[in-house]
Scaffold this motif. Structure first.
Motif, PDB file in Angstrom:
ATOM      1  N   LYS A 123     -18.741 -51.942 -55.914  1.00  4.43           N
ATOM      2  CA  LYS A 123     -17.464 -52.474 -55.740  1.00  4.43           C
ATOM      3  C   LYS A 123     -17.685 -53.827 -55.152  1.00  4.43           C
ATOM      4  CE  LYS A 123     -13.897 -50.883 -56.446  1.00  4.43           C
ATOM      5  NZ  LYS A 123     -12.902 -50.814 -57.640  1.00  4.43           N
ATOM      6  N   GLY A 124     -18.954 -54.080 -54.758  1.00  3.70           N
ATOM      7  CA  GLY A 124     -19.123 -55.383 -54.169  1.00  3.70           C
ATOM      8  C   GLY A 124     -18.697 -55.317 -52.577  1.00  3.70           C
ATOM      9  N   TRP A 125     -18.693 -54.214 -52.084  1.00  6.78           N
ATOM     10  CA  TRP A 125     -17.981 -54.240 -50.786  1.00  6.78           C
ATOM     11  C   TRP A 125     -19.228 -54.209 -49.750  1.00  6.78           C
ATOM     12  CZ3 TRP A 125     -13.957 -49.933 -52.030  1.00  6.78           C
ATOM     13  CH2 TRP A 125     -12.933 -50.438 -52.831  1.00  6.78           C
ATOM     14  N   GLN A 126     -19.469 -54.915 -48.746  1.00 12.92           N
ATOM     15  CA  GLN A 126     -20.409 -54.856 -47.763  1.00 12.92           C
ATOM     16  C   GLN A 126     -20.017 -53.509 -46.860  1.00 12.92           C
ATOM     17  OE1 GLN A 126     -23.363 -56.227 -47.617  1.00 12.92           O
ATOM     18  NE2 GLN A 126     -22.725 -58.066 -49.151  1.00 12.92           N
ATOM     19  N   ALA A 127     -21.093 -52.703 -46.566  1.00 16.60           N
ATOM     20  CA  ALA A 127     -20.751 -51.470 -45.671  1.00 16.60           C
ATOM     21  C   ALA A 127     -21.705 -51.258 -44.670  1.00 16.60           C
ATOM     22  CB  ALA A 127     -21.189 -50.232 -46.398  1.00 16.60           C
ATOM     23  N   MET A 128     -21.376 -51.070 -43.388  1.00 16.06           N
ATOM     24  CA  MET A 128     -21.946 -50.589 -42.322  1.00 16.06           C
ATOM     25  C   MET A 128     -21.513 -49.229 -41.807  1.00 16.06           C
ATOM     26  SD  MET A 128     -22.196 -52.721 -38.856  1.00 16.06           S
ATOM     27  CE  MET A 128     -20.616 -52.597 -38.094  1.00 16.06           C
ATOM     28  N   VAL A 129     -22.784 -48.647 -41.362  1.00 12.14           N
ATOM     29  CA  VAL A 129     -22.521 -47.326 -41.041  1.00 12.14           C
ATOM     30  C   VAL A 129     -22.564 -46.951 -39.434  1.00 12.14           C
ATOM     31  CG1 VAL A 129     -23.196 -44.597 -41.239  1.00 12.14           C
ATOM     32  CG2 VAL A 129     -23.252 -46.337 -43.004  1.00 12.14           C
ATOM     33  N   TYR A 162     -27.043 -49.681 -40.035  1.00 14.55           N
ATOM     34  CA  TYR A 162     -26.945 -48.299 -39.484  1.00 14.55           C
ATOM     35  C   TYR A 162     -27.049 -48.527 -37.843  1.00 14.55           C
ATOM     36  CZ  TYR A 162     -26.853 -43.138 -38.167  1.00 14.55           C
ATOM     37  OH  TYR A 162     -26.674 -42.040 -37.613  1.00 14.55           O
ATOM     38  N   LEU A 163     -25.989 -48.180 -37.285  1.00 13.90           N
ATOM     39  CA  LEU A 163     -25.751 -48.419 -35.732  1.00 13.90           C
ATOM     40  C   LEU A 163     -25.923 -46.956 -34.922  1.00 13.90           C
ATOM     41  CD1 LEU A 163     -23.220 -51.103 -35.108  1.00 13.90           C
ATOM     42  CD2 LEU A 163     -25.669 -51.650 -35.702  1.00 13.90           C
ATOM     43  N   ARG A 164     -27.203 -46.848 -34.435  1.00 11.66           N
ATOM     44  CA  ARG A 164     -27.418 -45.612 -33.854  1.00 11.66           C
ATOM     45  C   ARG A 164     -27.009 -45.467 -32.537  1.00 11.66           C
ATOM     46  NH1 ARG A 164     -33.424 -43.292 -35.816  1.00 11.66           N
ATOM     47  NH2 ARG A 164     -32.433 -41.386 -35.240  1.00 11.66           N
ATOM     48  N   ALA A 165     -25.905 -45.223 -32.606  1.00 11.10           N
ATOM     49  CA  ALA A 165     -25.167 -45.205 -31.208  1.00 11.10           C
ATOM     50  C   ALA A 165     -25.231 -43.803 -30.372  1.00 11.10           C
ATOM     51  CB  ALA A 165     -23.642 -45.500 -31.326  1.00 11.10           C
TER      52      ALA A 165
END
Length: 218
Positions: A123-129, A162-165
């Protein structure tokens, strides 16, 4: 009064961000009704980055349920021509035991996240996890740590930040005391402050440059 020419007007970026996930995204337990997602949106605005923020968290939802609904909910909120982003955090409910087994098998959890990332990319949406946070149950946390490793590997392959929180929050005494004082899972405003503070530098960098390589949260 002389009006400025159109080329002299500042360009306002139509930045829109959907936060997807479970009760921690929704901010359950937060007296300020913000959760970590609302706090990140507020930090962006304070840093001079206006955005339209959508909280699409649902309490007790697992990744299979998220996979089934997220795109239809994001589509009307992320129109063509805007700078469209999604932030995803899921997994705590997948790894909860029901009837002697996890609600969602870890391999299926990974497939669900992989499909969400694939469709976001199409879709062209930037994603962050964002990694699922810890709770007071050591056995549950062990399952979450295993999923955390799997998610990290997937996001590296998908080239998604990916933020390993999980581990930093488990080592954060304020977070752990705060959830222990409540239901063992959800913090109050104090704990959400800690969660948001951990993510904020990486979040702001990602907003400024979604293609940048974010440092690992430690």
């Amino acid at each position: 009064m002389v009006r400025p020419a159109c080329e002299d007007l500042p360009v306002v970026l139509d930045l829109r961000v959907c936060f997807l996930g479970e009760s921690f995204v929704a901010g359950v337990g937060d007296q300020k009704c913000l959760g970590w997602a609302g706090r990140l949106a507020a930090r962006a605005t304070a840093a001079g980055q206006p955005l339209t923020y959508y909280n699409l968290g649902i309490r007790r939802e697992n990744s299979t349920e998220l996979r089934g609904r997220w795109e239809a909910e994001c589509a009307p909120r992320l129109p063509a021509g805007a700078d469209c982003r999604v932030v995803i955090s899921t997994g705590v409910n997948d790894t909860q035991f029901e009837n002697g087994r996890p609600r969602v098998d870890s391999a299926e959890s990974v497939r669900n996240l992989a499909e969400i990332l694939r469709r976001a990319r199409e879709k062209g949406w930037q994603a962050m996890v964002v990694a699922p946070p810890p709770n007071v149950d050591d056995e549950h946390n062990a399952r979450l740590l295993d999923l955390d490793v799997r998610y990290a590997e997937l996001c590296e392959q998908a080239q998604a930040p990916y933020l390993r929180a999980h581990q930093p929050l488990r080592e954060n005494q304020i977070w752990m005391r705060d959830i222990a004082a409540g239901d063992g899972y959800h913090p109050s405003a104090t704990g959400y402050d800690e969660f948001a503070a951990l993510l904020a530098p990486h979040w702001l960098l990602w907003l400024a440059d979604p293609g940048s390589e974010l440092p690992v949260v430690r």
